[in-house]
Motif scaffolding. Structure first.
Motif, PDB file in Angstrom:
ATOM      1  N   UNK A   1      39.393  47.878  28.128  1.00  0.00           N
ATOM      2  CA  UNK A   1      40.428  48.331  27.198  1.00  0.00           C
ATOM      3  C   UNK A   1      40.948  47.202  26.310  1.00  0.00           C
ATOM      4  N   UNK A   2      41.019  47.477  25.019  1.00  0.00           N
ATOM      5  CA  UNK A   2      41.486  46.476  24.052  1.00  0.00           C
ATOM      6  C   UNK A   2      42.083  47.208  22.856  1.00  0.00           C
ATOM      7  N   UNK A   3      42.764  46.482  21.967  1.00  0.00           N
ATOM      8  CA  UNK A   3      43.346  47.113  20.785  1.00  0.00           C
ATOM      9  C   UNK A   3      42.229  47.608  19.857  1.00  0.00           C
ATOM     10  N   UNK A   4      42.455  48.768  19.238  1.00  0.00           N
ATOM     11  CA  UNK A   4      41.513  49.236  18.214  1.00  0.00           C
ATOM     12  C   UNK A   4      41.483  48.209  17.082  1.00  0.00           C
ATOM     13  N   UNK A   5      40.325  48.086  16.396  1.00  0.00           N
ATOM     14  CA  UNK A   5      40.253  47.044  15.371  1.00  0.00           C
ATOM     15  C   UNK A   5      39.335  47.440  14.228  1.00  0.00           C
ATOM     16  N   UNK A   6      39.551  46.794  13.086  1.00  0.00           N
ATOM     17  CA  UNK A   6      38.740  47.013  11.899  1.00  0.00           C
ATOM     18  C   UNK A   6      38.432  45.653  11.275  1.00  0.00           C
ATOM     19  N   UNK A   7      37.163  45.404  10.970  1.00  0.00           N
ATOM     20  CA  UNK A   7      36.812  44.176  10.250  1.00  0.00           C
ATOM     21  C   UNK A   7      36.800  44.491   8.764  1.00  0.00           C
ATOM     22  N   UNK A   8      37.481  43.684   7.969  1.00  0.00           N
ATOM     23  CA  UNK A   8      37.493  43.917   6.523  1.00  0.00           C
ATOM     24  C   UNK A   8      37.158  42.628   5.782  1.00  0.00           C
ATOM     25  N   UNK A   9      36.551  42.800   4.590  1.00  0.00           N
ATOM     26  CA  UNK A   9      36.285  41.594   3.805  1.00  0.00           C
ATOM     27  C   UNK A   9      36.828  41.688   2.382  1.00  0.00           C
ATOM     28  N   UNK A  10      37.588  42.773   2.093  1.00  0.00           N
ATOM     29  CA  UNK A  10      38.289  42.810   0.805  1.00  0.00           C
ATOM     30  C   UNK A  10      39.720  43.319   1.017  1.00  0.00           C
ATOM     31  N   UNK A  11      40.582  42.975   0.069  1.00  0.00           N
ATOM     32  CA  UNK A  11      41.983  43.400   0.149  1.00  0.00           C
ATOM     33  C   UNK A  11      42.076  44.925   0.076  1.00  0.00           C
ATOM     34  N   UNK A  12      41.185  45.554  -0.724  1.00  0.00           N
ATOM     35  CA  UNK A  12      41.222  47.020  -0.870  1.00  0.00           C
ATOM     36  C   UNK A  12      40.937  47.699   0.469  1.00  0.00           C
ATOM     37  N   UNK A  13      39.911  47.192   1.171  1.00  0.00           N
ATOM     38  CA  UNK A  13      39.608  47.773   2.493  1.00  0.00           C
ATOM     39  C   UNK A  13      40.818  47.627   3.416  1.00  0.00           C
ATOM     40  N   UNK A  14      41.442  46.451   3.353  1.00  0.00           N
ATOM     41  CA  UNK A  14      42.592  46.183   4.225  1.00  0.00           C
ATOM     42  C   UNK A  14      43.717  47.159   3.925  1.00  0.00           C
TER      43      UNK A  14
END
Ligand code: AMP
Ligand code: GLY
Length: 429
Positions: free
Chosen positions: A113-126
């Motif tokens: 178990x861990x926090x859900x996460x998202x990898x992003x490489x642009x400010x728009x995605x973030x």
């Protein structure tokens, strides 16, 4: 008569000083590379010396690699290829700390178990990801950032500005070229440091680290401003559960991927209302957790670590009943670029307190000396860690602060609330 035992410790911080003292206390002669001028000493007839040569130019029965950077760069592989016994994963295993994306995928496959996460490489995605989340917002660099690459905030605009700053490469260079956004978790934190021999893992006593710069967990994240061990709320039953939920499945998954992981797996856990969750794994001992864990270590540390390095842990670590608290003394402007060069007052020539206090040890991290017997000077962000050991957390805390209060340098920063809440809770039991 048996030959003397010897160990090389790689690194130069408070963690490495604690490792060196604990290994020397069990009779091993220790060379620290590069070490710092606060480390040389003789304990129980065993010596601690510093040597500027590379680890690969030194010989010893056992090599212990302290920091994450040489591990990620493959120093353990290099030493093993030379036939050395090494505590520390190879470069592949060290990706657990070297890349958050690698770690998150590993945990997913291991069902940890861990926090859900998202990898992003642009400010728009973030922007898109953040708009679906509720606070607190958590923004991290993908690569190594010495514990300082994390922002936790309730303010979405601040989170976005931080993404932009990290992606720009201004603060963290290439380590920030991918940014990880995480689900915000809430609850007490626990550092569980486990020793792994490739197949099995055994826990050290749980410790709590204080990551924020200022009292009451205000201010920016740091590498750690203090710690205590054991944690009153984390008993043996919960420790066993944390091993089963977090560490053992991770080690098993590493093995399934063909990684023979011999070294430390340090789980940074959050004990949330819905159960323990891993925030991160590190591939080394914690700093400053080591400064409160090893002073309580009951077994022969050299033998236990040799078991780690040779793939056969034969003993389960036990810990003395005493409590330990450590207080970090940090340089002016830390965790930003530290102001170096201030003269440190209150230390004797051997680096310990000028007026020794029973049960208090000073661990040197960012110190230097211009002349061999001259005064110690500030030479890094975290300068010293002062550990007190006592029968209760209150007593250990009082000793650590008495020791810390007898040391001074210009611009010194420290927290005044390390272990305060836990000591109070323990007192009410
Ligand atoms: P890390 O460098 O990943 O250990 O993060 C440093 C600190 O940021 C942790 O010790 C937590 O206090 C905080 N933190 C990291 N991740 C989260 C999260 N997902 N939710 C809440 N706080 C977090
Ligand atoms: N004390 C936190 C760390 O060692 O990463």
């Amino acid at each position: 008569m048996s030959a003397r035992r010897s160990a090389v410790v790689v690194g130069s911080g408070g963690r490495e000083h604690a490792l060196a003292r604990a290994l020397a206390a069990c009779g091993a002669d220790v060379v620290v590379t590069p070490g710092n001028p606060g480390m040389p000493d003789t304990l129980n007839g065993a010596s601690i010396t510093c040597d500027a040569r590379e680890a690969s130019d030194l010989e010893a029965d056992l090599f212990v690699i302290g920091p994450e950077v040489p591990l990620v760069e493959g120093l353990a592989d290099q030493l093993r290829d030379m036939g050395r016994l090494v505590v520390g994963p190879g470069a592949q295993g060290a990706q657990v700390e070297g890349s958050k994306a690698f770690m998150k995928e590993l945990l997913r496959d291991a069902h940890v178990p861990t926090a859900a996460f998202w990898s992003v490489s642009t400010v728009e995605e973030a922007e898109e990801v953040l708009s679906t989340l509720s606070p607190p917002y958590v923004i991290k660099t993908d690569g190594l950032a010495a514990g300082k690459g994390v922002l936790v905030t309730l303010d979405r605009a601040e989170a976005l500005r931080d993404v932009e700053e990290k992606l720009s490469g201004r603060s963290f260079g290439a380590a920030g070229s991918t940014v990880v956004i995480e689900e915000g978790l809430e609850g007490p934190e626990c550092s569980l440091i486990a020793l792994c021999d490739g197949t099995t893992a055994v826990p050290c006593a749980p410790a709590q680290d204080f990551k924020r710069l200022l009292d009451e967990d205000e201010g920016p994240n740091t590498g750690g401003m203090g710690a205590y061990s054991p944690m009153p709320d984390v008993d043996d039953v919960l420790t066993k559960e944390l091993m089963e939920v977090a560490v053992l499945p991770t080690l098993k998954e590493l093995k399934a991927r063909g990684i023979d992981y011999r070294g430390v797996l340090y789980a940074g856990l959050m004990l949330t209302k819905t159960g323990p969750k891993v925030i991160e794994f590190n591939v080394r001992f914690g700093d400053p957790e080591t400064q409160v864990i090893l002073p309580r270590f009951k077994n022969d540390l050299f033998d236990v670590l040799r078991g780690v390095a040779s793939g056969q842990i034969a003993e389960i670590p036990e810990f003395r009943d005493e409590r330990a608290v450590t207080v970090v003394l940090a340089a002016a402007n830390y965790p930003g670029t530290p102001v170096l060069g201030a003269e440190i007052r209150g230390l004797a020539s051997n680096g310990q307190l000028a007026e020794p206090i029973e049960g208090v040890t000073v661990f040197h991290a960012g110190t230097t000396r211009v002349a061999p017997q001259g005064p110690f000077l500030v030479n890094g962000g975290r300068v010293l860690a002062v550990t007190g050991v006592g029968a209760t957390l209150e007593e250990a805390r009082a000793k650590a602060y008495r020791g810390a209060s007898s040391i001074e340098f210009e611009g010194m920063q420290r927290r005044n609330d390390i272990a305060a809440r836990a000591a109070k809770e323990e007192g009410h039991r």
